[in-house]
Design an enzyme around this catalytic site. Structure first.
Site, PDB file in Angstrom:
ATOM      1  N   ASP A 189       0.775  -1.148   0.016  1.00 49.69           N
ATOM      2  CA  ASP A 189      -0.034  -0.145   0.031  1.00 49.69           C
ATOM      3  C   ASP A 189       0.857   1.164  -0.089  1.00 49.69           C
ATOM      4  O   ASP A 189       1.800   1.626   0.974  1.00 49.69           O
ATOM      5  CB  ASP A 189      -0.985   0.071   1.201  1.00 49.69           C
ATOM      6  CG  ASP A 189      -2.201   0.832   1.117  1.00 49.69           C
ATOM      7  OD1 ASP A 189      -1.718   2.127   0.602  1.00 49.69           O
ATOM      8  OD2 ASP A 189      -3.398   0.535   1.377  1.00 49.69           O
TER       9      ASP A 189
ATOM     10  N   SER B 134      -7.246   4.100  -1.299  1.00 49.76           N
ATOM     11  CA  SER B 134      -7.132   2.632  -1.272  1.00 49.76           C
ATOM     12  C   SER B 134      -8.518   1.971  -1.557  1.00 49.76           C
ATOM     13  O   SER B 134      -8.453   0.616  -1.838  1.00 49.76           O
ATOM     14  CB  SER B 134      -6.374   2.122   0.052  1.00 49.76           C
ATOM     15  OG  SER B 134      -5.078   2.431   0.138  1.00 49.76           O
TER      16      SER B 134
ATOM     17  N   ASP C  85      -9.813  -2.811   6.897  1.00 46.67           N
ATOM     18  CA  ASP C  85      -9.246  -1.485   6.297  1.00 46.67           C
ATOM     19  C   ASP C  85      -9.537  -1.805   4.804  1.00 46.67           C
ATOM     20  O   ASP C  85      -9.964  -2.758   4.490  1.00 46.67           O
ATOM     21  CB  ASP C  85      -7.794  -1.295   6.654  1.00 46.67           C
ATOM     22  CG  ASP C  85      -7.424  -0.168   6.221  1.00 46.67           C
ATOM     23  OD1 ASP C  85      -8.267   0.837   6.314  1.00 46.67           O
ATOM     24  OD2 ASP C  85      -6.189   0.202   5.869  1.00 46.67           O
TER      25      ASP C  85
ATOM     26  N   GLU D 122      -0.816  -8.009   1.869  1.00 49.98           N
ATOM     27  CA  GLU D 122      -0.813  -6.566   1.992  1.00 49.98           C
ATOM     28  C   GLU D 122       0.203  -6.221   2.889  1.00 49.98           C
ATOM     29  O   GLU D 122       0.063  -6.565   4.105  1.00 49.98           O
ATOM     30  CB  GLU D 122      -2.034  -5.945   2.138  1.00 49.98           C
ATOM     31  CG  GLU D 122      -1.925  -4.494   2.011  1.00 49.98           C
ATOM     32  CD  GLU D 122      -2.968  -3.407   2.351  1.00 49.98           C
ATOM     33  OE1 GLU D 122      -3.030  -2.321   2.179  1.00 49.98           O
ATOM     34  OE2 GLU D 122      -3.626  -4.097   3.601  1.00 49.98           O
TER      35      GLU D 122
ATOM     36  N   ASP E 111       2.319   2.608   3.193  1.00 53.69           N
ATOM     37  CA  ASP E 111       1.517   3.837   3.140  1.00 53.69           C
ATOM     38  C   ASP E 111       1.620   4.764   4.413  1.00 53.69           C
ATOM     39  O   ASP E 111       1.592   6.001   4.072  1.00 53.69           O
ATOM     40  CB  ASP E 111       0.093   3.376   2.946  1.00 53.69           C
ATOM     41  CG  ASP E 111      -0.943   4.486   3.010  1.00 53.69           C
ATOM     42  OD1 ASP E 111      -1.086   5.227   1.846  1.00 53.69           O
ATOM     43  OD2 ASP E 111      -2.012   4.591   3.686  1.00 53.69           O
TER      44      ASP E 111
ATOM     45  N   HIS F 101       2.595   8.881   4.618  1.00 52.21           N
ATOM     46  CA  HIS F 101       1.571   9.638   5.083  1.00 52.21           C
ATOM     47  C   HIS F 101       2.159  10.904   6.265  1.00 52.21           C
ATOM     48  O   HIS F 101       2.065  11.856   6.317  1.00 52.21           O
ATOM     49  CB  HIS F 101       0.302   9.205   5.774  1.00 52.21           C
ATOM     50  CG  HIS F 101      -0.822   9.033   4.924  1.00 52.21           C
ATOM     51  ND1 HIS F 101      -1.368   9.837   3.857  1.00 52.21           N
ATOM     52  CD2 HIS F 101      -1.389   7.598   4.435  1.00 52.21           C
ATOM     53  CE1 HIS F 101      -2.202   8.973   3.240  1.00 52.21           C
ATOM     54  NE2 HIS F 101      -2.384   7.820   3.312  1.00 52.21           N
TER      55      HIS F 101
ATOM     56  N   ASP G 209      -1.496  -0.026  -4.880  1.00 52.78           N
ATOM     57  CA  ASP G 209      -2.726   0.673  -5.203  1.00 52.78           C
ATOM     58  C   ASP G 209      -2.375   2.011  -5.666  1.00 52.78           C
ATOM     59  O   ASP G 209      -3.487   2.465  -6.116  1.00 52.78           O
ATOM     60  CB  ASP G 209      -3.781   0.477  -3.931  1.00 52.78           C
ATOM     61  CG  ASP G 209      -3.097   0.749  -2.578  1.00 52.78           C
ATOM     62  OD1 ASP G 209      -2.158   1.163  -2.428  1.00 52.78           O
ATOM     63  OD2 ASP G 209      -3.779   0.830  -1.656  1.00 52.78           O
TER      64      ASP G 209
HETATM   65 MG    MG Z   1      -4.333  -0.544   2.405  1.00 57.97          MG
HETATM   66 ZN    ZN Z   2      -3.119   6.209   2.447  1.00 62.16          ZN
END
Ligand code: MG
Ligand code: ZN
Length: 379
Positions: free
Chosen positions: A62, A103, A154, A267, A272, A276, A314
């Site tokens: 991700d 996502s 999620d 995953e 990710d 962030h 993604d």
């Molecule tokens: Mg994800």
């Molecule tokens: Zn994100």
């Protein structure tokens, strides 16, 4: 005449500047990471006993763009298990309603083969539910599994089992997991399976359906066969350790018993998070954890000879680029340009029989049809 031509060129210059407006103030965050723990990477054979795969392992990083991958490579002194992959491509991640996806829509496109609006889960752009590759695989008698490092509810894992207009509908998504018929799912999110507002005890329902329900890594790693619902800690690697590698091995152990083949989605949810947070330590540690899990998966696939491994993302997170690094010391400096996602293409890596189908530049919706084709599934 001369004045007119001067005016015209002035206008041209002005309009050129307005089209190519740019600012030279460098904003964003610079972040340095010095790796301390290095690992050796093995080479795996590139010849496989089958021409067509029986099993597919889809691995999603991700938020993993090319910069995240290369940050990991730099930190591990140039070495990654990903270097074993000979079939490479790019995936375009735009959603139905946004240039920059989330996502929900990004995972939905991969899972069901339709572009969706941001935030939606397992539905097309009109909000209609569409069966995922997991559902199609099950209809064709394949065993299925999902392993993640974040909550199972999620967006990314939810995209493969649920059909809801918003990724925030977690109590609803939990019910979809109970109804999913997955052989194995491991991740966080136990809170939505118990003490529910609708009074349902989803953990009891899972037990009734024949699942071994576990909530510690020790219990989960003891399971070798049967059905497993594993509820573990979510969050950063500092909290969960090498959980992804170990739980992926458990899932492979369970799924490998199924002679018709399997489809497993793994995953690395937290790459990710590093983007962030604009945090290179977070980003690289998650990237290297993913790569080491990829190493375990390659070991299985190389030995099995009938397993296709496809790795992608993604979307990219953080607008990361690398402005300095040292391949000898494993230090890497990144600059993040946003706290959100970006619209650039993300890499695709494929290994095993059928890997050649996953090269070139494709839309994120193309994975679904390619999996159906390569596994010869009846859709
Ligand atoms: Mg994800
Ligand atoms: Zn994100």
């Amino acid at each position: 005449m001369k004045i007119i031509s001067i005016l015209t060129s002035l206008l041209l210059v002005l309009s050129f500047q307005s089209v190519h407006a740019q600012s030279k103030t460098f904003e964003g965050t610079e972040s340095v990471y010095q790796n301390q723990t290095f690992y050796e990477v093995k080479d795996f054979p590139q010849k496989f006993k089958a021409k067509k795969p029986k099993n597919v392992i889809l691995m999603i990083g991700d938020g993993m763009g090319v910069a995240q991958v290369f940050a990991g490579a730099t930190a591990n002194r140039g070495q990654l298990y990903l270097n074993n992959f000979k079939h490479l491509g790019y995936s375009r991640t735009q959603s139905a309603n946004r240039y920059v996806t989330d996502s929900g829509a990004g995972g939905t496109a991969i899972a069901v083969g339709h572009k969706a609006n941001n935030s939606s889960v397992g539905v097309d752009s009109n909000g209609n539910p569409v069966p995922s590759i997991i559902t199609v695989a099950q209809k064709n008698n394949l065993a299925t599994g999902i392993v993640v490092t974040t909550s199972l509810l999620d967006a990314t894992p939810a995209d493969f089992v649920a059909h809801v207009p918003s990724r925030k509908m977690m109590p609803e998504i939990a019910k979809a997991f109970v109804a999913s018929d997955l052989e194995v799912f491991i991740g966080g999110g136990i809170e939505h399976f118990q003490n529910r507002e609708d009074g349902r005890d989803l953990l009891a329902e899972l037990t009734e359906k024949g699942y071994q329900v576990c909530d510690t890594i020790t219990e989960v790693t003891k399971i070798k066969s049967g059905k497993l619902a594993g509820f573990l800690r979510e969050g950063r690697i500092s909290q969960r350790g090498d959980q992804l590698e170990r739980t992926t091995a458990v899932a492979l152990d369970i799924l490998d018993d199924h002679k018709n083949g399997f489809f497993l989605m793994v995953e690395a949810s937290e790459i990710d998070g590093g983007g962030h947070d604009n945090d290179m330590q977070y980003t690289v540690e998650e990237m290297l954890d993913f790569d080491q899990t990829i190493g375990k998966v390659l070991e299985f696939a190389a030995k099995d000879g009938e397993t296709l491994v496809v790795i992608t993302a993604d979307h990219e997170t953080g607008g990361l680029t690398l402005v300095n690094g040292n391949m000898e010391t494993g230090e890497v400096t990144g600059r993040f340009t946003t706290g959100g996602h970006t619209g650039i293409m993300v890499p695709v890596f494929a290994y095993g029989p059928g890997a050649e189908m996953f090269t070139g530049i494709g839309e994120n919706t193309s994975f679904f049809q390619k999996f159906i084709k390569v596994l010869r599934l009846n859709p």
